[in-house]
Design an enzyme around this catalytic site. Sequence first.
Site, short mmCIF file in Angstrom:
data_model
loop_
_atom_site.label_atom_id
_atom_site.label_comp_id
_atom_site.label_asym_id
_atom_site.label_seq_id
_atom_site.Cartn_x
_atom_site.Cartn_y
_atom_site.Cartn_z
N CYS A 13 0.86 -1.21 0.00
CA CYS A 13 0.00 0.00 0.00
C CYS A 13 0.89 1.25 0.00
O CYS A 13 0.58 2.24 -0.68
CB CYS A 13 -0.94 0.00 1.20
SG CYS A 13 -2.37 -1.10 1.02
N HIS A 52 -6.47 -3.12 -1.18
CA HIS A 52 -5.74 -4.04 -0.29
C HIS A 52 -6.60 -5.23 0.10
O HIS A 52 -7.69 -5.06 0.64
CB HIS A 52 -5.29 -3.29 0.98
CG HIS A 52 -4.63 -4.20 1.98
ND1 HIS A 52 -3.27 -4.38 2.04
CD2 HIS A 52 -5.16 -5.01 2.93
CE1 HIS A 52 -2.99 -5.25 2.99
NE2 HIS A 52 -4.12 -5.64 3.55
N ASN A 93 1.81 -16.54 -4.21
CA ASN A 93 2.06 -17.34 -3.02
C ASN A 93 1.02 -17.03 -1.95
O ASN A 93 0.67 -15.87 -1.75
CB ASN A 93 3.46 -17.03 -2.47
CG ASN A 93 4.55 -17.37 -3.46
OD1 ASN A 93 4.45 -18.37 -4.18
ND2 ASN A 93 5.59 -16.55 -3.53
N THR A 101 5.31 -13.60 1.92
CA THR A 101 5.95 -12.73 2.91
C THR A 101 5.29 -11.36 2.99
O THR A 101 5.45 -10.66 3.98
CB THR A 101 7.45 -12.54 2.60
OG1 THR A 101 7.59 -11.99 1.29
CG2 THR A 101 8.21 -13.87 2.67
N HIS A 104 -0.35 -8.45 1.03
CA HIS A 104 -1.20 -7.70 0.09
C HIS A 104 -1.13 -8.51 -1.19
O HIS A 104 -0.03 -8.65 -1.77
CB HIS A 104 -0.64 -6.27 -0.08
CG HIS A 104 -1.40 -5.41 -1.04
ND1 HIS A 104 -1.74 -4.11 -0.72
CD2 HIS A 104 -1.85 -5.64 -2.29
CE1 HIS A 104 -2.39 -3.57 -1.77
NE2 HIS A 104 -2.47 -4.48 -2.72
N HIS A 106 -0.53 -10.29 -4.40
CA HIS A 106 0.31 -9.89 -5.53
C HIS A 106 0.59 -11.10 -6.41
O HIS A 106 0.57 -12.24 -5.96
CB HIS A 106 1.62 -9.25 -5.05
CG HIS A 106 2.39 -10.09 -4.10
ND1 HIS A 106 2.08 -10.16 -2.76
CD2 HIS A 106 3.44 -10.91 -4.28
CE1 HIS A 106 2.91 -10.99 -2.16
NE2 HIS A 106 3.75 -11.47 -3.06
P1 5GP Z 1 6.00 -13.12 -1.59
O1 5GP Z 1 7.19 -13.77 -0.95
O2 5GP Z 1 5.06 -12.56 -0.55
O3 5GP Z 1 5.28 -13.97 -2.60
O4 5GP Z 1 6.56 -11.93 -2.47
C1 5GP Z 1 6.99 -10.73 -1.94
C2 5GP Z 1 7.96 -10.16 -2.94
O5 5GP Z 1 8.06 -8.77 -2.70
C3 5GP Z 1 9.36 -10.74 -2.84
O6 5GP Z 1 9.72 -11.33 -4.09
C4 5GP Z 1 10.24 -9.53 -2.49
O7 5GP Z 1 11.48 -9.54 -3.16
C5 5GP Z 1 9.39 -8.36 -2.92
N1 5GP Z 1 9.58 -7.16 -2.12
C6 5GP Z 1 9.55 -7.07 -0.77
N2 5GP Z 1 9.73 -5.79 -0.37
C7 5GP Z 1 9.86 -5.06 -1.51
C8 5GP Z 1 10.08 -3.67 -1.77
O8 5GP Z 1 10.17 -2.84 -0.86
N3 5GP Z 1 10.17 -3.28 -3.07
C9 5GP Z 1 10.05 -4.17 -4.10
N4 5GP Z 1 10.16 -3.67 -5.34
N5 5GP Z 1 9.85 -5.49 -3.90
C10 5GP Z 1 9.76 -5.92 -2.62
ZN ZN Z 2 -1.79 -3.31 1.12
#
Ligand code: 5GP
Ligand code: ZN
Length: 118
Positions: A13, A52, A93, A101, A104, A106
């Site tokens: 967000c 969100h 994921n 991780t 929100h 994605h």
């Molecule tokens: P998840 O692990 O939840 O599927 O994906 C989260 C993704 O967000 C990860 O691939 C991580 O590298 C990315 N990520 C986390 N924090 C940031 C950020 O501040 N900026 C950007 N551009 N990517 C982020």
């Molecule tokens: Zn959010």
Amino acid sequence: MENLHHDDNCIFCKIIKGEIPSQKVLENEHIYAFKDITPAAPIHVLFVHRNHCKNINEMVEKNPQNIIDVFKAIKEFSEKEGIDQSGFRVISNIGVDGGQTVFHTHFHLLAGKKMRNL
Ligand code: 5GP
Ligand code: ZN
């Protein structure tokens, strides 16, 4: 105009609002798409809806149109980037075992190399 929900503590967000910098690749009234900070492929983009919600199950339950908004943006990006013919992978994921991780919803778009089969 649709009712958009925010979470003040949510990192995505904050990225959507511009409070945290990001490398934008596409945006419209529904979607913000930006480069992943830790790319897992030559092209690694995160597609987030401005609304969100924590994961795709919640999105399907509360705002199914949001899913369509995301996939229309993915289609547009893939055509603009010229990867619609060569191909790409989309991943979302969910939860601990899914490796989520950021809570929100994605969608990771991975492209620019031949992916291994799962
Ligand atoms: P998840 O692990 O939840 O599927 O994906 C989260 C993704 O967000 C990860 O691939 C991580 O590298 C990315 N990520 C986390 N924090 C940031 C950020 O501040 N900026 C950007 N551009 N990517 C982020
Ligand atoms: Zn959010």
